[in-house]
Design a protein around this motif. Structure first.
Motif, PDB file in Angstrom:
ATOM      1  N   ASP A  31      69.840  49.171  14.191  1.00  0.00           N
ATOM      2  CA  ASP A  31      68.742  50.108  14.441  1.00  0.00           C
ATOM      3  C   ASP A  31      67.740  50.045  13.290  1.00  0.00           C
ATOM      4  O   ASP A  31      68.092  49.730  12.147  1.00  0.00           O
ATOM      5  N   VAL A  48      65.528  54.415  14.988  1.00  0.00           N
ATOM      6  CA  VAL A  48      65.080  54.038  16.320  1.00  0.00           C
ATOM      7  C   VAL A  48      65.791  52.762  16.770  1.00  0.00           C
ATOM      8  O   VAL A  48      65.919  51.812  16.004  1.00  0.00           O
ATOM      9  N   ILE A  50      65.195  49.848  19.373  1.00  0.00           N
ATOM     10  CA  ILE A  50      64.054  49.319  20.121  1.00  0.00           C
ATOM     11  C   ILE A  50      64.496  48.125  20.949  1.00  0.00           C
ATOM     12  O   ILE A  50      65.175  47.230  20.451  1.00  0.00           O
ATOM     13  N   ARG A  92      55.699  60.743  19.814  1.00  0.00           N
ATOM     14  CA  ARG A  92      56.660  59.653  20.003  1.00  0.00           C
ATOM     15  C   ARG A  92      56.097  58.605  20.955  1.00  0.00           C
ATOM     16  O   ARG A  92      56.228  57.411  20.735  1.00  0.00           O
ATOM     17  N   ARG A  96      55.277  54.722  20.207  1.00  0.00           N
ATOM     18  CA  ARG A  96      55.825  53.657  21.055  1.00  0.00           C
ATOM     19  C   ARG A  96      54.703  52.695  21.478  1.00  0.00           C
ATOM     20  O   ARG A  96      54.849  51.479  21.391  1.00  0.00           O
ATOM     21  N   PHE A 121      62.041  52.742  23.446  1.00  0.00           N
ATOM     22  CA  PHE A 121      62.891  53.391  22.451  1.00  0.00           C
ATOM     23  C   PHE A 121      64.123  53.865  23.210  1.00  0.00           C
ATOM     24  O   PHE A 121      64.040  54.766  24.032  1.00  0.00           O
ATOM     25  N   TYR A 124      66.157  57.571  19.540  1.00  0.00           N
ATOM     26  CA  TYR A 124      65.088  58.033  18.655  1.00  0.00           C
ATOM     27  C   TYR A 124      65.589  59.308  17.987  1.00  0.00           C
ATOM     28  O   TYR A 124      65.676  60.361  18.594  1.00  0.00           O
TER      29      TYR A 124
END
Length: 127
Positions: A31, A48, A50, A92, A96, A121, A124
Motif C-alpha cells: 500500500d 491507500v 491503488i 477523496r 483520485r 482506491f 483509503y
C-alpha cells in the motif's frame, strides 16, 4: 490442408483479439503510505491501496514496467494534499482524479499513450 491452416489462423487471431479487449488490473504493492499536509501539531498520514485498470495484457505489462515511476508520482500527489481534502468524500474523489490524470500524463510522456482506463482506491485510510 489450406482450409485447416486458414481455420487455425482465424482462431488464433480471435484469441489474440479477446486478450487485448480484456480489462486487467495492476495493484501497487505494498500500500502507498505517506504524510499529508496537516494543519495542527499532529502529523497526519494516509494509506491507500491503488489499482490501475488497463485494456489488454500488453498495456498491463507496460504499466507494470513503469510502476516505480508511477508509484513515486502517486506518493508525491498524496503528500501534497491538505488535511480537509484528505478527510472529505468529495476531496477523496478529487484526489483520485488527480492521481488518475497524473498517471496518464506520465504514461503518455513515457510511451506516447494514456494506458490507464481507470484508477481505483480499494482501501483509503487516514489518521
Amino acid at each position: 490442408m489450406a482450409i485447416c491452416i486458414s481455420l487455425v489462423m482465424s482462431l488464433s487471431s480471435k484469441v489474440a483479439l479477446a486478450d487485448d479487449s480484456t480489462f486487467m488490473y495492476y495493484g501497487f504493492e505494498p500500500d502507498i503510505i505517506t504524510n499529508y499536509l496537516s494543519t495542527g501539531k499532529k502529523v497526519g498520514f494516509v494509506r491507500v491501496t491503488i489499482e490501475l485498470m488497463a485494456q489488454g495484457e500488453t498495456n498491463l505489462k507496460i504499466i507494470q514496467h513503469h510502476a516505480p515511476l508511477l508509484r513515486a508520482a502517486l506518493v508525491d500527489v498524496l503528500g501534497r494534499q491538505p488535511e480537509d481534502r484528505v478527510k472529505s468524500l468529495a476531496g477523496r474523489e478529487e484526489i483520485r482524479k488527480l492521481c488518475f490524470n497524473t498517471v496518464n500524463q506520465l504514461l503518455k510522456k513515457e510511451t506516447g499513450q494514456e494506458l490507464a482506463t481507470e484508477l481505483l482506491f480499494t482501501k483509503y485510510i487516514y489518521h
